[in-house]
Structure formats: C-alpha cells, structure tokens
Design a protein around this motif. Structure first.
Motif, PDB file in Angstrom:
ATOM      1  N   THR A   2       0.838  -1.122   0.002  1.00  0.00           N
ATOM      2  CA  THR A   2      -0.039   0.003  -0.119  1.00  0.00           C
ATOM      3  C   THR A   2       0.815   1.288   0.007  1.00  0.00           C
ATOM      4  O   THR A   2       1.767   1.410   0.995  1.00  0.00           O
ATOM      5  CB  THR A   2      -0.924  -0.084   1.281  1.00  0.00           C
ATOM      6  OG1 THR A   2      -1.841   1.169   1.150  1.00  0.00           O
ATOM      7  CG2 THR A   2      -0.325  -0.049   2.416  1.00  0.00           C
ATOM      8  N   GLN A   3       0.539   2.174  -0.711  1.00  0.00           N
ATOM      9  CA  GLN A   3       1.224   3.468  -0.972  1.00  0.00           C
ATOM     10  C   GLN A   3       1.086   4.525  -0.019  1.00  0.00           C
ATOM     11  O   GLN A   3      -0.063   4.822   0.486  1.00  0.00           O
ATOM     12  CB  GLN A   3       1.134   4.130  -2.410  1.00  0.00           C
ATOM     13  CG  GLN A   3       1.646   5.344  -2.745  1.00  0.00           C
ATOM     14  CD  GLN A   3       3.363   5.272  -2.885  1.00  0.00           C
ATOM     15  OE1 GLN A   3       3.578   4.188  -3.547  1.00  0.00           O
ATOM     16  NE2 GLN A   3       4.316   5.952  -2.268  1.00  0.00           N
ATOM     17  N   VAL A   4       2.173   4.719   0.789  1.00  0.00           N
ATOM     18  CA  VAL A   4       2.059   5.960   1.692  1.00  0.00           C
ATOM     19  C   VAL A   4       2.966   7.094   1.147  1.00  0.00           C
ATOM     20  O   VAL A   4       4.066   6.925   0.662  1.00  0.00           O
ATOM     21  CB  VAL A   4       2.849   5.552   2.905  1.00  0.00           C
ATOM     22  CG1 VAL A   4       2.927   6.621   4.164  1.00  0.00           C
ATOM     23  CG2 VAL A   4       1.804   4.267   3.519  1.00  0.00           C
ATOM     24  N   THR A   5       2.468   8.424   1.001  1.00  0.00           N
ATOM     25  CA  THR A   5       3.098   9.595   0.444  1.00  0.00           C
ATOM     26  C   THR A   5       3.215  10.605   1.329  1.00  0.00           C
ATOM     27  O   THR A   5       1.820  10.900   1.886  1.00  0.00           O
ATOM     28  CB  THR A   5       2.443   9.960  -0.815  1.00  0.00           C
ATOM     29  OG1 THR A   5       2.543   8.828  -1.745  1.00  0.00           O
ATOM     30  CG2 THR A   5       3.214  11.217  -1.363  1.00  0.00           C
ATOM     31  N   VAL A   6       4.070  11.031   1.938  1.00  0.00           N
ATOM     32  CA  VAL A   6       4.320  12.032   2.936  1.00  0.00           C
ATOM     33  C   VAL A   6       4.763  13.501   2.149  1.00  0.00           C
ATOM     34  O   VAL A   6       5.727  13.296   1.576  1.00  0.00           O
ATOM     35  CB  VAL A   6       5.080  11.784   3.880  1.00  0.00           C
ATOM     36  CG1 VAL A   6       5.080  12.958   5.019  1.00  0.00           C
ATOM     37  CG2 VAL A   6       4.914  10.550   4.692  1.00  0.00           C
ATOM     38  N   SER A   7       3.851  14.422   2.244  1.00  0.00           N
ATOM     39  CA  SER A   7       4.282  15.545   1.561  1.00  0.00           C
ATOM     40  C   SER A   7       5.079  16.719   2.517  1.00  0.00           C
ATOM     41  O   SER A   7       4.612  16.641   3.772  1.00  0.00           O
ATOM     42  CB  SER A   7       3.257  16.237   0.763  1.00  0.00           C
ATOM     43  OG  SER A   7       2.236  16.892   1.994  1.00  0.00           O
ATOM     44  N   SER A   8       5.961  17.298   2.082  1.00  0.00           N
ATOM     45  CA  SER A   8       6.771  18.455   2.777  1.00  0.00           C
ATOM     46  C   SER A   8       5.942  19.658   2.891  1.00  0.00           C
ATOM     47  O   SER A   8       4.899  19.961   2.319  1.00  0.00           O
ATOM     48  CB  SER A   8       8.138  18.582   2.331  1.00  0.00           C
ATOM     49  OG  SER A   8       8.057  18.912   1.014  1.00  0.00           O
TER      50      SER A   8
END
Length: 123
Positions: free
Chosen positions: A117-123
């Motif tokens: 499962t994709q986890v994307t953390v934006s800054s």
C-alpha cells in the motif's frame, strides 16, 4: 493459501499520522510472526518492524523507532502499523509479511507477502 491484504495507505502532510492494516487469511494467524517492510522509489526493500506471534515482542528499524508502533489483533487476524510524526523520507510502498513463528528461537523468515500500500508524505 495464505493471503495478506494491506490497507490504510494514502497521502498525508509531514507531521501527520496514518494507520496501516493487514488482514491475513488462509492459515492460523496466531502461528505467524508478522512484519512490515517498505520500498521507496529506486531503493531496496527495507525492514520497518516485526511483532511476535503473541504480540509480546516487537522490534523496529532505528529510522522509525519512537514514531511507529506495530500491533496485532489475533481475533481479527490483523496486524497494524501506526505511523506518527511522518516525514517525507517515509514515502514508500509498505508491505506486510508473515513468517511461520519459531517462537523466539530465531529471526523470522518471511515467506508470505502482501501486494503493498502506497504511503506518500508531502513536505
């Protein structure tokens, strides 16, 4: 046939939280040690956390220690990864994995894997 299905991934801002779940079917869940791994673009898959069959023992990668918590509910045949204080470098596909438990006699050998499962953390 053992099947692992992850859920709970998504897009979150830095500092936020997500909880991943992994439902296991096809074999007695409590006979497995369970782990979470991740793979970022262009990098090798890396260990994140592991939990023993009973839930009494856990280990974490240094990079997530103090921020992530692995847990399990044997009645629900599910393992969780609570991720807090997320950082952009946590962005990856997260995989859960199952190993036939050796009941603490050796490090688990993970032979069953979910699709991720994709986890994307934006800054």
């Amino acid at each position: 046939q053992v099947q692992l299905v992850e859920s709970g991934g998504g897009l979150v801002q830095a500092g936020g939280s997500l909880r991943l779940s992994c439902k296991v079917s096809g074999r007695t869940f409590s006979s497995f040690d369970m782990g979470w791994f991740r793979q970022a673009p262009g990098k090798e898959r890396e260990f994140v956390a592991v939990i023993s069959w009973s839930g009494n023992t856990t280990y974490y990668a240094d990079s997530v220690k103090g921020r992530f918590t692995i847990s399990r509910d044997n009645a629900k045949e599910t393992v969780y990864l609570q991720m807090n204080s997320l950082k952009p470098e946590d962005t990856a596909v997260y995989y859960c994995a199952a190993a036939k438990s050796t009941y603490g006699s050796s490090w688990p050998v993970f032979e069953y894997w979910g699709q991720g499962t994709q986890v994307t953390v934006s800054s």
